[in-house]
Structures are given as C-alpha cells and as structure tokens.
Scaffold this active site. Structure first.
Site, mmCIF file in Angstrom:
data_model
loop_
_atom_site.group_PDB
_atom_site.id
_atom_site.type_symbol
_atom_site.label_atom_id
_atom_site.label_comp_id
_atom_site.label_asym_id
_atom_site.label_seq_id
_atom_site.Cartn_x
_atom_site.Cartn_y
_atom_site.Cartn_z
ATOM 1 N N LYS A 190 -27.530 15.784 -39.167
ATOM 2 C CA LYS A 190 -26.547 16.032 -40.233
ATOM 3 C C LYS A 190 -26.940 15.137 -41.401
ATOM 4 O O LYS A 190 -26.575 13.963 -41.448
ATOM 5 C CB LYS A 190 -25.143 15.706 -39.732
ATOM 6 C CG LYS A 190 -24.031 16.535 -40.341
ATOM 7 C CD LYS A 190 -23.865 16.392 -41.838
ATOM 8 C CE LYS A 190 -23.078 15.177 -42.235
ATOM 9 N NZ LYS A 190 -23.044 14.969 -43.705
ATOM 10 N N GLU A 264 -25.054 2.055 -37.720
ATOM 11 C CA GLU A 264 -25.762 1.197 -38.699
ATOM 12 C C GLU A 264 -24.950 1.239 -39.978
ATOM 13 O O GLU A 264 -24.930 2.254 -40.673
ATOM 14 C CB GLU A 264 -27.175 1.739 -38.951
ATOM 15 C CG GLU A 264 -28.118 1.617 -37.778
ATOM 16 C CD GLU A 264 -28.480 0.180 -37.451
ATOM 17 O OE1 GLU A 264 -28.323 -0.701 -38.317
ATOM 18 O OE2 GLU A 264 -28.903 -0.060 -36.310
ATOM 19 N N CYS A 298 -28.372 -1.285 -47.748
ATOM 20 C CA CYS A 298 -27.480 -1.989 -46.818
ATOM 21 C C CYS A 298 -27.905 -3.437 -46.640
ATOM 22 O O CYS A 298 -27.081 -4.298 -46.382
ATOM 23 C CB CYS A 298 -27.467 -1.267 -45.481
ATOM 24 S SG CYS A 298 -29.113 -1.007 -44.797
ATOM 25 N N GLU A 397 -18.974 -4.779 -50.314
ATOM 26 C CA GLU A 397 -20.276 -4.155 -50.593
ATOM 27 C C GLU A 397 -20.129 -3.291 -51.845
ATOM 28 O O GLU A 397 -19.421 -2.283 -51.836
ATOM 29 C CB GLU A 397 -20.695 -3.293 -49.395
ATOM 30 C CG GLU A 397 -22.092 -2.724 -49.544
ATOM 31 C CD GLU A 397 -22.472 -1.810 -48.383
ATOM 32 O OE1 GLU A 397 -21.675 -0.929 -48.018
ATOM 33 O OE2 GLU A 397 -23.592 -1.972 -47.855
HETATM 34 P P1 NAD Z 1 -20.840 7.471 -45.889
HETATM 35 O O1 NAD Z 1 -20.251 6.717 -44.752
HETATM 36 O O2 NAD Z 1 -19.940 7.945 -46.948
HETATM 37 O O3 NAD Z 1 -21.597 8.786 -45.318
HETATM 38 C C1 NAD Z 1 -22.664 8.709 -44.403
HETATM 39 C C2 NAD Z 1 -22.778 10.021 -43.652
HETATM 40 O O4 NAD Z 1 -21.646 10.187 -42.809
HETATM 41 C C3 NAD Z 1 -22.816 11.272 -44.525
HETATM 42 O O5 NAD Z 1 -23.708 12.179 -43.945
HETATM 43 C C4 NAD Z 1 -21.381 11.776 -44.468
HETATM 44 O O6 NAD Z 1 -21.289 13.163 -44.699
HETATM 45 C C5 NAD Z 1 -21.000 11.423 -43.047
HETATM 46 N N1 NAD Z 1 -19.587 11.137 -42.790
HETATM 47 C C6 NAD Z 1 -18.713 10.470 -43.592
HETATM 48 N N2 NAD Z 1 -17.527 10.332 -42.964
HETATM 49 C C7 NAD Z 1 -17.667 10.887 -41.732
HETATM 50 C C8 NAD Z 1 -16.796 11.044 -40.614
HETATM 51 N N3 NAD Z 1 -15.547 10.582 -40.619
HETATM 52 N N4 NAD Z 1 -17.267 11.669 -39.513
HETATM 53 C C9 NAD Z 1 -18.546 12.119 -39.461
HETATM 54 N N5 NAD Z 1 -19.410 12.028 -40.495
HETATM 55 C C10 NAD Z 1 -18.977 11.396 -41.620
HETATM 56 O O7 NAD Z 1 -22.005 6.546 -46.464
HETATM 57 P P2 NAD Z 1 -23.010 6.810 -47.684
HETATM 58 O O8 NAD Z 1 -22.277 6.637 -48.972
HETATM 59 O O9 NAD Z 1 -23.770 8.066 -47.477
HETATM 60 O O10 NAD Z 1 -24.053 5.614 -47.490
HETATM 61 C C11 NAD Z 1 -23.862 4.334 -47.964
HETATM 62 C C12 NAD Z 1 -23.476 3.382 -46.851
HETATM 63 O O11 NAD Z 1 -24.443 3.424 -45.814
HETATM 64 C C13 NAD Z 1 -23.431 1.935 -47.291
HETATM 65 O O12 NAD Z 1 -22.281 1.300 -46.777
HETATM 66 C C14 NAD Z 1 -24.692 1.326 -46.691
HETATM 67 O O13 NAD Z 1 -24.624 -0.056 -46.485
HETATM 68 C C15 NAD Z 1 -24.798 2.092 -45.424
HETATM 69 N N6 NAD Z 1 -26.177 2.074 -44.900
HETATM 70 C C16 NAD Z 1 -26.442 1.338 -43.780
HETATM 71 C C17 NAD Z 1 -27.742 1.240 -43.288
HETATM 72 C C18 NAD Z 1 -28.055 0.451 -42.044
HETATM 73 O O14 NAD Z 1 -29.100 0.701 -41.457
HETATM 74 N N7 NAD Z 1 -27.221 -0.481 -41.616
HETATM 75 C C19 NAD Z 1 -28.782 1.917 -43.944
HETATM 76 C C20 NAD Z 1 -28.480 2.657 -45.083
HETATM 77 C C21 NAD Z 1 -27.169 2.726 -45.546
#
Ligand code: NAD
Length: 499
Positions: A190, A264, A298, A397
């Site tokens: 996804k 993550e 992140c 963040e």
């Molecule tokens: P997000 O949480 O908004 O979305 C991430 C993914 O999850 C998307 O594909 C979204 O459609 C899906 N999603 C959102 N809510 C969901 C739910 N309730 N159930 C199932 N799927 C859901 O995050 P984003 O804005 O895409 O990414 C930024 C965030 O990701 C930042 O907080 C960043 O720190 C984190 N990040 C972490 C790492 C790591 O390895 N720790 C790496 C990259 C990014």
C-alpha cells in the site's frame, strides 16, 4: 473484474495514468471507481493517476496473496534462490537509475541527485543486505532439551501488508518488499497516496527479477485503503512506516486480529555537539543531517545541542552551511533541497516557525518562499537559537527545514536534554574524541546513533525506541521480523542424521 494482462510478465511502466491495479501480478480493473491524482510538489504539473482502491479491492488483493502463499510457489522456494532474485532487483534498479529517480522526483519533488544518494543507494543496499541475510541465515537447527531433540525451523509469517510513507518511497518500498519476500512471504503493498506510481514501478521490478507474480499485489489508495488492509483477517503481518499517530492507530487495529506488526515512526533526533568539536570540518554534515530531504526525514537531526561557550561560532558555521544548500527544481542540477510535499505541509512548517518565535526563540536564519520557485511548495531553511527543550519546536516533529539550537552547560545536561523526548529513533554526537562519542552513545535512548555523521546502514538493525516505533528493519534482524519460529519435537531416542 476484468483482467487485461493475461501474461504474468508485467511490463515496467513509469508515470502517467494507470487505471488498473496490480493484483497477483496482473493488471485488473478496480472495483472502486475513485481515482487518486498525483501532482508534482515542485512544478504543480500533473504526474498521473491510479485507482483509489476500496475494501473490495483490498479483499481481492489479500485473497490473491493468500492463495499464492498457501500454494508454496514462493514460500517454498529455497532461501538461496529467493536471495538471488532479491539481489537481482537491486541490479535492475541500478540499471534503470535515471528512469527511477526521475519518477520518484516527479512524485515527491526532490532533485534526482538527492534521490540517487538518499534512496537508490540505501534502497539497493537493503535489498542486497536481505539477500545476504537470507543466504547466511540458519533456517533450521536441532536443539537438545529436557525431552530430547527439537527441530527448530524458521518459516515465513505469511501474507504481509506493507504500508508506506511518501518521504523516501523508493527506499521504504525496497526495504519492506525486500525483507518480506526474502523471508518467503507474499506481499500486498500500500504505497503512500502521494507516491503510488513509485510503488507500482518497484513492485513490477520484483516480478521482472523473478518473484512469482502471484505473490505480489499493490493497492494504491489512502487511509481507508490502509485501514482495510490492517483489518483484513487473512493478513498475517503489517509492516508500517509513517507518522506516530497513524502507527498507534494501526498497532491498536492489529491487536483486534492479533496480527504481528512492526512500526517505523517519527523522530525528533538530537545532535550533541561537544566542546572539542572541529566545527570547520563538521559544520556542513551537521547542518545537512537536519535539512536533507528538506527536513522531511524521520532521522533528521533537528535539535542541535551546543556548548554555550562555543554557541556563536557553531551557529555562524551552520547558518553559512544552510545558506549554501541550494533549494531548487528537480531540473536544476545544482539543487540539493526540493519542495515540501504539499502546500498544507508548507503552511504547517510556517506555523511552527511562528510558534517558535512566539515562544521566545530567535530565527537567526528564517525561511522564505524563494523567489522564482512559485510553481511548488518551496521553503528555505530556518535555524532557531534560544530554544528550550520544552518548546513545541523542540518536542514535535515538524517535518520541514527547521533546526532548533539548544545551549547546554555540561555534557550530562546535554544527555538529559537529548533523552527528554517522546521519540527515540536516531541521534548523533560531534567530537574529536571517538571514545568519548561511543561513551555518550551508550547513554542515549535511541535505536540508532552516529559519531560525527549519521547513516542508515543496510546491514545493521534500524528502528526506534519509545514513540519512534516497534521492531527493526535492515539486515538479519529485518529479515527475522518476517519469520515465525517453529519447534518440532522429535521422538525420544531419534538420531538426527548429520547429512
Ligand atoms: P502517514 O502516517 O500520514 O501515512 C503513512 C502511510 O499510512 C500512508 O500510506 C497512509 O495512507 C497510511 N495510513 C495513514 N493512516 C492510516 C491508518 N489509520 N491505517 C492504515 N494506513 C494508514 O505518514 P506520512 O505523512 O506519509 O509520512 C511521514 C511520517 O513518516 C513522519 O512522521 C516520518 O517521521 C515517518 N517516517 C518514518 C520512517 C522510519 O523508518 N522510522 C521513515 C520515513 C518516514
């Protein structure tokens, strides 16, 4: 549902309109009539569109993945053979580097050169690391215990739902698919709604490299698509990369069906600069590690803890380094930093800057919407001084190019400030004395750490403490998170053949 591609040999396509879903390796018409439009954050141009998969589409994809898993077509393939195929994906990505970085750049706006170093290099690195881990792994062992001999095997966890963030889509997709497939699982990917075309592209590379097409599906869509995947009873494990808020919701939803999940999540990492630092030699890297990917990382080192006695000198060097980082369009070969992902995100970052000023911090360098780059959501960096660790700009963040400099008087105080965070993903120390740096690393509650620099090593475990997540990716530990252990008791007195 209409299948339009009969062959299991999927063709690799880049941007444009992709009206079908890749289900079990075949392009099929979606049940959903909704589409998801993708626009370049840098130029505003339309990049393409994909279906916005609904719960019925997710059910179809999970059904295909379940059938593939249960058939053994991939799960029973010997690990060494799986490893060769995963390594071949890395080779394909390298062969098509220009095409891939152009696609990723079109979707998330970063300059192709930055994508090559920050996503292609570690992305192919993790694929090769998982291939190595699968080759070297002890898939079977015999253990003597209270009741004789037990045969212990490691088996793939089953059907994996892989939910990705948009900020480093090539790296995250390689990481999740590489680990799950090296373990022998089937995958329903996804991708983030901002970068679905990258997801489709990378998934097809796995099929081209030799993963049986049945084992791979992609459900493009948003939150509801992800929620349907998490709730599905035939998914055995969710691997998620994204925000802490979504991670908590996903963890709670996984508990309903007792799904395995690894998360993550976000970070607010501290860079502890010691009083013996050679700042001339380190200012660029120190600043870059907070600002790379326009702060949309992140592991970004966004809290800079500096000894009060050397604060002015360190801040001056950082301001100079930040000013030298060129913000620009993907077409600009000198650009190092791209736009923020959306206009909403740019406004959110600007609101944080106002919040910092209201709280009493001083922007010694303040973000601007750069002239001549009106087509995208560009913002130059901010560096705040006079920050205290209780301010929102030090605790939350921001996911933008904003650095908070916090002065400290002694090293114990710096360690306490670094640890005073809900997050625990990464951290760094900057010193001329590596032994002193190692000593400090033992006192910081984060999953990863760097001395005088930072990188995510593909062979070494990566993940977070506290609100930064659960589980580890990369290397042997990343492979293991997609495996179950099985103990088979052998009859008492049974002699295990040494062959
Ligand atoms: P997000 O949480 O908004 O979305 C991430 C993914 O999850 C998307 O594909 C979204 O459609 C899906 N999603 C959102 N809510 C969901 C739910 N309730 N159930 C199932 N799927 C859901 O995050 P984003 O804005 O895409 O990414 C930024 C965030 O990701 C930042 O907080 C960043 O720190 C984190 N990040 C972490 C790492 C790591 O390895 N720790 C790496 C990259 C990014």
């Amino acid at each position: 549902m209409t299948e339009t591609v009969e062959s299991h040999t999927a063709t690799v396509t880049g941007g444009g309109d992709q009206p079908q879903l890749l289900i079990g390796g075949r392009w099929v018409d979606p049940h959903s009539s909704e589409t998801l439009e993708v626009f370049s954050p840098a130029t505003g141009e339309r990049v393409g569109s994909v279906p916005h998969a609904d719960a019925t589409d997710v059910d179809t994809a999970v059904g295909a993945a379940r059938a593939a898993f249960d058939s053994g077509v991939w799960s029973s393939t010997p690990p060494a053979q799986r490893a060769d195929i995963i390594a071949k994906v890395a080779d394909l990505i390298d062969e098509r580097g220009d095409e891939i970085t152009a696609l990723v750049s079109a979707e998330m706006g970063a300059p192709p050169s930055a994508i090559a170093t920050l996503q292609q290099l570690p992305g192919t690195g993790v694929l090769r690391a998982y291939a190595n881990a699968a080759r070297d792994y002890q898939w079977e062992e015999y253990r003597t215990g209270l009741f004789g001999t037990t045969r212990i095997t490691r088996e793939p966890v089953g059907v994996v739902g892989a939910i990705c963030a948009w900020n480093v889509p090539l790296f995250i997709t390689c990481n999740k698919m590489g680990a799950a497939l090296a373990a022998g699982c089937s995958v329903v990917l996804k991708p983030a709604p901002e970068t679905p075309l990258t997801g489709n592209y990378v998934a097809q590379l796995f099929i081209e490299a030799g993963v049986p097409a049945e084992a791979i599906s992609v459900v493009t869509g948003g939150t509801e698509t992800g929620q349907a995947l998490v709730a599905h009873p035939d998914v055995d494990k969710i691997t998620f990369t994204g925000s802490t808020a979504a991670g908590k919701a996903i963890g709670a939803a996984c508990a309903e069906t007792l799904k395995r999940c690894s998360l993550e999540l976000g970070g607010k990492s501290a860079a502890i600069v010691l009083d013996d630092v050679d700042i001339a030699a380190n200012a660029f890297m120190l600043t870059f590690l907070g600002l790379f990917n326009t702060g949309q990382a992140c592991v970004a080192q966004t809290r800079i803890l500096v000894p009060r006695s050397r604060q002015d000198e360190i801040v001056a060097a950082m301001v100079e380094a930040a000013k030298a980082m060129k913000v620009g369009l993907p077409s600009d070969p000198e650009a190092q930093l791209g736009p923020l992902i959306t206009e909403k995100q740019r406004q959110k970052v600007e609101e944080y800057i106002e919040l910092g000023k209201k709280a009493g911090a001083t922007p010694v360098l303040e973000s601007e919407r750069p002239a001549g780059l009106d087509s995208g959501h560009f913002l130059t960096p901010t560096i705040f001084t006079g920050v205290t660790n209780d301010m929102a700009i030090a605790q939350e963040e921001i996911f933008g190019p904003v650095l908070s400099v916090i002065a400290y008087d002694d090293v114990d105080e710096a360690i306490a400030i670094a640890n005073d965070s809900d997050y625990g993903l990464a951290g760094t120390v900057w010193t001329n004395d590596v032994e002193r740096g190692i000593e400090i690393s033992t006192k910081i509650r984060t999953g990863t750490f760097g001395i005088n620099w930072y990188a995510i090593d593909p062979e070494s475990p990566f993940g977070g403490y506290k609100n930064s997540g659960i589980g580890r990716e990369n290397g042997r530990e990343g492979l293991e998170s997609f495996l179950e252990h099985k103990s088979t008791m052998l009859p008492m007195g049974y002699e295990v053949s040494s062959n």
